[in-house]
Write an enzyme that holds these catalytic residues in place. Structure first.
Site, short mmCIF file in Angstrom:
data_model
loop_
_atom_site.label_atom_id
_atom_site.label_comp_id
_atom_site.label_asym_id
_atom_site.label_seq_id
_atom_site.Cartn_x
_atom_site.Cartn_y
_atom_site.Cartn_z
N HIS A 189 0.80 -1.22 0.00
CA HIS A 189 0.00 0.00 0.00
C HIS A 189 0.85 1.28 0.00
CE1 HIS A 189 -3.55 2.29 -0.21
NE2 HIS A 189 -3.12 3.03 0.77
N ARG A 196 -10.42 -10.13 -12.26
CA ARG A 196 -9.17 -9.60 -12.79
C ARG A 196 -8.21 -10.76 -13.04
NH1 ARG A 196 -5.86 -6.99 -7.64
NH2 ARG A 196 -4.30 -6.65 -9.24
N ARG A 197 -7.07 -10.49 -13.66
CA ARG A 197 -5.99 -11.46 -13.82
C ARG A 197 -6.46 -12.79 -14.40
NH1 ARG A 197 -2.39 -10.89 -8.31
NH2 ARG A 197 -1.19 -9.17 -9.12
N HIS A 249 -9.32 0.61 -11.29
CA HIS A 249 -8.97 1.61 -10.26
C HIS A 249 -7.50 2.02 -10.38
CE1 HIS A 249 -8.34 3.60 -6.46
NE2 HIS A 249 -7.41 2.71 -6.16
N PHE A 250 -6.59 1.02 -10.41
CA PHE A 250 -5.19 1.48 -10.39
C PHE A 250 -4.69 1.92 -11.76
CE2 PHE A 250 -4.54 -3.24 -10.09
CZ PHE A 250 -3.88 -3.42 -11.29
N HIS A 251 -5.47 1.66 -12.81
CA HIS A 251 -5.10 2.29 -14.08
C HIS A 251 -5.52 3.77 -14.10
CE1 HIS A 251 -4.06 -1.73 -15.47
NE2 HIS A 251 -3.35 -1.12 -16.40
N TYR A 299 1.78 5.14 -2.54
CA TYR A 299 2.07 6.52 -2.14
C TYR A 299 3.48 6.93 -2.55
CZ TYR A 299 -2.39 7.09 -0.12
OH TYR A 299 -3.73 7.20 0.01
#
Lengths: 542, 156
Positions: free
Chosen positions: A216, A432-433, A367-369, A220
């Protein structure tokens, strides 16, 4: 900046750009396989490509770009490296490079099809884990050079406030060093001995928890350099001032505190961790909203003040006064804008029981794209448009600027299509994946196909954008007219306000971070070790 | 440290909203067992799953009064059993474990979603109110056949 330190930064950027172009091509192939447009030749496995895409994007592109950027910021603001410091930074670079090459070889020869999260008990070759360790250990050398340089400045300028950019670079490094302790621990003490056969079994839950202790704050670590550009560089680019030096520093410190003791929100659906501790970490996770709100306020205050100084009227008149045709502003600004839906999605993901709906669906990939793939990537693109010519003694030409805006728009449109399709079909349950999702023509899975085609359309635009970016960068680095491009560093709006010295008292802030981490992790980790089930042998299912 | 008045208001609104939000999530999670994310603490020897109750007899078991227990063993690349019928309205406690690597257990269209790690049993309870064909799938990468790992569930 002197030639030798420029060369150091550039070396990092060249590796980063090579990684992103290869990984981007793999990304497009993945969307095409998943939407069943193409079938890969038998000697390439989908999950092998997926591992390479994740490792090259999330670990290699980001880490190399960030260290290139941090070195440049530190040298620019607190002085040239000495011969010894520069050598330390180069040792770091070469260790990271050796790690990367070794890791890529292991993936290519099919010894590490474990995805970039390398969850046990899938067992890759020990060389893959050694490669990861080298990558991280290399960053310690690089980070040591930057921190040493910052300390040297502070000793020489006792009682003075350090340059904001150098402070932020050090804060990013502090976060990185504390965070990587988790992944270094699991790789050195669990994965390497286990994959070498020195021990038979591995404690799966412990390894996953140590990974997410790192996983996580890793996000950041990607975000904070983007924030450096937003807080310090963007004000200068738009001709404005930094809203507040102290609050910017405080925001970075709060990110260190609240981004680490929160890894369980990635493990909410997991057995072996009690619900109380999960919820405790969920609460800490949400504390990052406070520095995020501070950041949003500061940035938009800078924009508004600048717009009004240029004569803007009305509530939102300042918006039109911003330099929309300057790629150095346009690309990072679009990144900021996309961070609003990205952050909202993140709140859903971390919301304890709400996670149930989207966990391990392709919503998460969507989301993370948006976060790393859009917010961070666009900011890094925007930075590289001026930083690469700057380091090479060349200029950002009008033509490159125009192409850069076009490239940013292509990226935005491509990512919006792909990410929206991922979010929406994730809500419908699409995992996913997963290579293909027809599940023998099951009726539930039928509705997902159209979204997967949309992902391939988005992926195509993204690769076109990436190729354009790559070509423009090569031009900027080696063929653009010689000259002195600006390295934009903003000044503070109210220079009379003194920065309180407690903001630079690292012992206190690191101390608080350690206390929070110990509080959030000690009991559950002891539990995982004391009440561990028999460990797992390694499996190689590829 | 100087802070602009408007920023103080902005941050205060943010913090108050955050507290209200987390209280809602917390109250909902801690007052009902059905709202907690699956967090079973039971351990099992991953190499002795087939000999350990209840996984020695996988399948649906009636516990009485429309209450059922569904025992499922996961392995690369399948579920045992993989063709399940459940009566409509049944309250089913699903218990899962893995004999090899990490898997996921998800039923799209429902809130059933669990991580399945070797050495642990995971569980959750769900009431199947609507009839129809459901798909059980593995949502964590478990090897090159991962995308074949699914099972059929029919609510009748």
């Amino acid at each position: 900046m002197n030639r030798l330190d420029s060369r150091l930064s550039l070396a990092h950027f060249y590796v980063a750009f090579s990684a992103i172009i290869v990984a981007g091509f793999f990304g497009l192939l993945q969307t095409m396989v998943r939407s069943e447009m193409i079938v890969l030749p038998s000697y390439i496995n989908y999950y092998q490509l997926l591992t390479a895409h994740g490792v090259l994007m999330a670990l290699v592109f980001t880490t190399f770009f960030i260290f290139g950027f941090l070195h440049a910021c530190v040298v620019k603001t607190v002085g040239d490296f000495s011969v010894g410091t520069r050598r330390t930074a180069w040792i770091g670079f070469y260790l990271m490079l050796i790690g990367t090459v070794l890791g890529v070889i292991m993936i290519v020869i099919g010894e590490a099809t474990v995805l970039y999260t390398f969850y046990a008990p899938l067992q890759a070759s020990p060389f893959f884990y050694i490669a990861l360790a080298l990558l991280v250990i290399g960053t310690y050398f690089a980070g040591a050079a930057d921190i040493y340089q910052y300390n040297k400045w502070r000793k020489a300028n006792k009682g003075q406030t350090s340059p904001l950019l150098a402070f932020m670079a050090v804060a990013t490094l502090v976060l990185w060093i504390i965070a990587t302790i988790g992944v270094v621990a699991t790789v050195l003490f669990q994965f390497i001995p286990w994959s070498l056969g020195l021990v038979d079994t591995i404690n799966v839950t412990l390894s996953r928890s140590l990974f997410w202790y790192f996983g996580h704050p890793l996000v950041y670590f990607w975000l904070l350099p983007a924030y450096m550009a937003w807080y310090v560089m963007i004000p200068k680019i738009i001709g404005g001032k930094i809203f507040s030096d102290s609050l910017a520093r405080l925001a970075f410190l709060l990110f260190i505190l609240f981004s680490i003791p929160v890894g369980f929100h990635h493990q909410l659906l997991e057995p072996g961790i009690s619900h109380g501790w999960k919820f405790f970490q969920v609460v800490l996770t949400f504390a990052v909203i406070i520095p995020s709100l501070m950041t949003a306020f500061s940035l938009f205050a800078t924009f508004e003040v600048r717009g009004r100084n240029l004569g803007a009227k009305g509530l939102f008149g300042w918006f039109n006064k911003l330099p929309w045709k300057d790629v150095r502003f346009f690309a990072p600004f679009m990144g900021m804008l996309m961070f609003i839906p990205a952050g909202a999605g993140g709140i859903i993901n971390a919301s304890n029981q709400m996670n149930q709906v989207i966990h391990n669906t392709i919503w998460v990939t969507g989301h993370f794209h948006l976060t790393i793939g859009t917010t961070v990537a666009l900011t890094f693109f925007g930075v590289s448009y001026w930083l690469i010519p700057y380091l090479n003694g060349r200029v950002l030409t009008k033509r490159v600027n125009g192409l850069g805006i076009y490239q940013t728009v292509l990226w935005l449109v491509g990512m919006s299509i792909m990410s929206l399709a991922m979010h929406y079909s994730g809500l419908l349950g699409n995992p996913r994946r997963t290579q293909v999702t027809n599940y023998n023509g099951h009726s539930v899975a039928e509705g997902w196909g159209a979204y997967e085609t949309a992902m391939a359309v988005g992926g195509t635009l993204l690769l076109i954008s990436l190729i354009l970016y790559f070509v423009v960068l090569i031009y900027s680095a080696f063929y653009a007219p010689k000259g002195q491009e600006e390295f934009p560093i903003g000044e503070v709006m109210d220079a009379k306000l003194k920065v309180p010295s407690f903001l630079e008292n690292w012992k206190v802030w690191i101390g608080i971070a350690v206390v929070l981490i110990l509080f959030a992790y000690t009991v559950p980790i002891i539990d995982m070790i004391q009440h561990s089930p028999p460990g797992s042998k390694g499996f190689k299912f590829w | 440290m100087h802070m602009h008045k408007l920023e103080k208001i902005w941050i205060t609104i943010g913090i108050v909203t955050l507290i209200a939000f987390l209280s809602t999530v917390g109250i909902q999670a801690f007052t009902s067992d059905h709202h907690k994310p699956p967090s079973d603490l039971t351990v099992i020897d991953p190499e002795k799953v087939h000999e350990t109750a209840p996984f020695d007899e996988p399948g649906l078991k009636e516990l009485g009064d429309n209450k059922y227990e569904l025992i499922i063993v996961l392995q690369s690349f399948g579920f045992t059993p993989n063709d399940i019928q459940i009566p409509q309205g049944a309250e089913v406690t699903i218990k899962v474990t893995s004999i090899d690597v990490v898997h996921g257990f998800q039923i799209p269209g429902t809130n059933v979603n669990m991580m399945v790690t070797p050495g642990h049993i995971n569980s959750m309870t769900y009431t199947f109110d609507e009839t129809g064909e459901f798909l059980i799938l593995c949502n964590e990468y478990c090897g090159t056949g991962h995308h074949y790992m699914s099972a059929k569930l029919e609510v009748i």
